[in-house]
Motif scaffolding. Structure first.
Motif, short mmCIF file in Angstrom:
data_model
loop_
_atom_site.label_atom_id
_atom_site.label_comp_id
_atom_site.label_asym_id
_atom_site.label_seq_id
_atom_site.Cartn_x
_atom_site.Cartn_y
_atom_site.Cartn_z
N VAL A 155 48.95 37.18 126.39
CA VAL A 155 47.87 37.73 127.21
C VAL A 155 46.80 36.66 127.39
O VAL A 155 46.23 36.18 126.41
CB VAL A 155 47.26 38.98 126.55
CG1 VAL A 155 46.04 39.46 127.32
CG2 VAL A 155 48.30 40.09 126.45
N PRO A 157 43.19 34.88 127.99
CA PRO A 157 41.87 35.32 127.51
C PRO A 157 41.12 36.22 128.49
O PRO A 157 40.51 37.21 128.08
CB PRO A 157 41.13 34.00 127.27
CG PRO A 157 42.22 33.02 126.97
CD PRO A 157 43.38 33.42 127.82
N ALA A 160 42.57 39.60 128.33
CA ALA A 160 42.24 40.24 127.06
C ALA A 160 40.89 40.95 127.14
O ALA A 160 40.72 42.07 126.64
CB ALA A 160 42.23 39.21 125.93
N GLU A 161 39.93 40.35 127.81
CA GLU A 161 38.63 40.99 127.99
C GLU A 161 38.75 42.25 128.83
O GLU A 161 38.12 43.27 128.56
CB GLU A 161 37.65 40.00 128.64
CG GLU A 161 37.28 38.82 127.76
CD GLU A 161 36.28 37.90 128.43
OE1 GLU A 161 35.69 38.32 129.46
OE2 GLU A 161 36.08 36.78 127.95
N LEU A 163 41.34 44.16 129.04
CA LEU A 163 42.09 45.19 128.32
C LEU A 163 41.34 45.77 127.12
O LEU A 163 41.73 46.82 126.61
CB LEU A 163 43.42 44.60 127.82
CG LEU A 163 44.43 44.19 128.90
CD1 LEU A 163 45.66 43.57 128.25
CD2 LEU A 163 44.82 45.37 129.77
N ALA A 164 40.29 45.14 126.69
CA ALA A 164 39.58 45.60 125.49
C ALA A 164 39.11 47.06 125.57
O ALA A 164 39.16 47.77 124.56
CB ALA A 164 38.40 44.68 125.19
N LEU A 186 50.34 42.73 123.53
CA LEU A 186 49.20 43.54 123.95
C LEU A 186 48.25 43.90 122.81
O LEU A 186 47.02 43.97 123.02
CB LEU A 186 49.69 44.84 124.58
CG LEU A 186 50.19 44.80 126.01
CD1 LEU A 186 50.85 46.12 126.37
CD2 LEU A 186 49.05 44.49 126.98
N PRO A 188 46.74 42.67 120.06
CA PRO A 188 45.49 42.00 119.70
C PRO A 188 44.37 42.26 120.70
O PRO A 188 43.20 42.41 120.32
CB PRO A 188 45.89 40.52 119.67
CG PRO A 188 47.35 40.53 119.41
CD PRO A 188 47.88 41.73 120.13
N ALA A 189 44.72 42.33 121.98
CA ALA A 189 43.70 42.55 123.01
C ALA A 189 43.22 43.99 123.03
O ALA A 189 42.01 44.26 123.06
CB ALA A 189 44.26 42.16 124.38
N VAL A 190 44.15 44.94 123.01
CA VAL A 190 43.75 46.33 123.19
C VAL A 190 43.11 46.93 121.94
O VAL A 190 42.36 47.91 122.03
CB VAL A 190 44.92 47.20 123.66
CG1 VAL A 190 45.42 46.73 125.02
CG2 VAL A 190 46.04 47.25 122.64
N ALA A 192 41.05 45.24 120.08
CA ALA A 192 39.74 44.59 119.90
C ALA A 192 38.61 45.54 120.27
O ALA A 192 37.46 45.32 119.88
CB ALA A 192 39.66 43.33 120.75
#
Length: 289
Positions: A155, A157, A160-161, A163-164, A186, A188-190, A192
């Motif tokens: 994902v 960066p 990732a923002e 998806l947070a 997915l 680690p991003a979701v 966060a």
């Protein structure tokens, strides 16, 4: 049965329908899948709506969803607007649309969806089909669309923002084409931010164990809705039926009354963070039906 080519998926069994996902609008998608009684989005709609309601009761405010394998945003349309699958089927197979080009279809669809009351739900769609994603974004069904293969890529960066804030991840048929690798990418991003509930309708031919184990490593509890299956669509050919039934048989599952009667069947799995898994899945679904 209609005879089509066989798709090279995880098991080499499913019919090749890739052409209907690569059009500039959903007309071919609904025309061809309508011939096969495509039903899984309709079956999923009340289940996903119950997820929305339960999440909103806990977290308040706008519910943010990620639809994996979203194609033309069908699940998003059913979550956001007071529409049924039958409404979408009727719209995109209407003879009035047969004689116009895709640009004209997009124009009338923008007006159509703009006129619909919209629930307080935002949906990001992820799919390998650029045309499908572009359509769904253009007409406003998807609030954001992503074309990315998470089986092979991390994902980025910036994504990732995006998806947070995701509160829920859903799918109605992509598991098997995507594996635990997509979910590992997915998570680690979701996690966060909101730590989403994850609801997957999974064809019985595809084991779910590896995904369940992956999600368990992130502190998730997974439940299967016991004693119930959901028809996805009719088989596209005798060959497809034979191969799918052979795969289901290899998993030790009985096809009688299900695949043996002519349709692909899915099961529903819900994965939640341990601290939000207090309501049993069966009770949650009972409230949706």
């Amino acid at each position: 049965m209609t005879t089509v080519a066989i798709r090279d998926d995880a098991t080499g069994t499913k019919a090749n329908m890739s052409a209907i996902y690569d059009q500039a609008d959903p007309r071919a998608y609904f025309r061809e899948l309508g011939k096969l009684d495509y039903a899984i989005p309709a079956a999923a709609q009340p289940v996903f709506q119950r997820m929305v309601d339960a999440i909103r009761a806990r977290r308040k405010g706008t519910v943010h969803a990620l639809d994996l394998g979203c194609s033309y945003g069908i699940n998003a349309a059913l979550l956001k607007y007071p529409l049924a699958m039958a409404d979408l089927q009727a719209r995109w197979t209407d003879p009035v649309l047969h004689g116009i080009d895709s640009d004209a279809v997009r124009e009338v669809d923008r007006a159509y969806f703009d006129a619909q009351p919209c629930a307080d739900v935002r949906v990001i769609g992820l799919d390998p089909s650029e045309p499908a994603i572009a359509y769904a974004e253009d007409v406003g069904i998807l609030d954001d669309g992503v074309t990315l293969d998470l089986e092979r890529n991390a994902v980025p960066p910036a994504l990732a923002e995006t998806l947070a804030p995701i509160d829920m991840i859903v799918s109605t048929g992509c598991v098997g084409y995507v594996t635990q690798r997509t979910f590992a990418a997915l998570m680690p991003a979701v996690t966060a931010g909101a730590a989403p509930w994850i609801g997957n309708f999974v064809l019985r031919m595809f084991p779910y164990d590896a995904i369940e184990q992956t999600l368990g490593g992130w502190g998730y509890v997974t439940e299967k809705l016991e004693g119930e299956t959901f028809a996805q669509r009719a088989f596209a050919s005798d060959i497809e039926q034979e191969r799918v039934m052979a795969q289901v048989d290899r998993l030790g599952l009985d096809t009688a009354g299900l695949e043996a009667d002519g349709a692909l069947h899915a099961e529903f799995f819900l994965s939640r963070p341990k601290n939000e898994a207090d309501i049993p899945l069966a009770d949650l679904i009972d409230q949706a039906t």
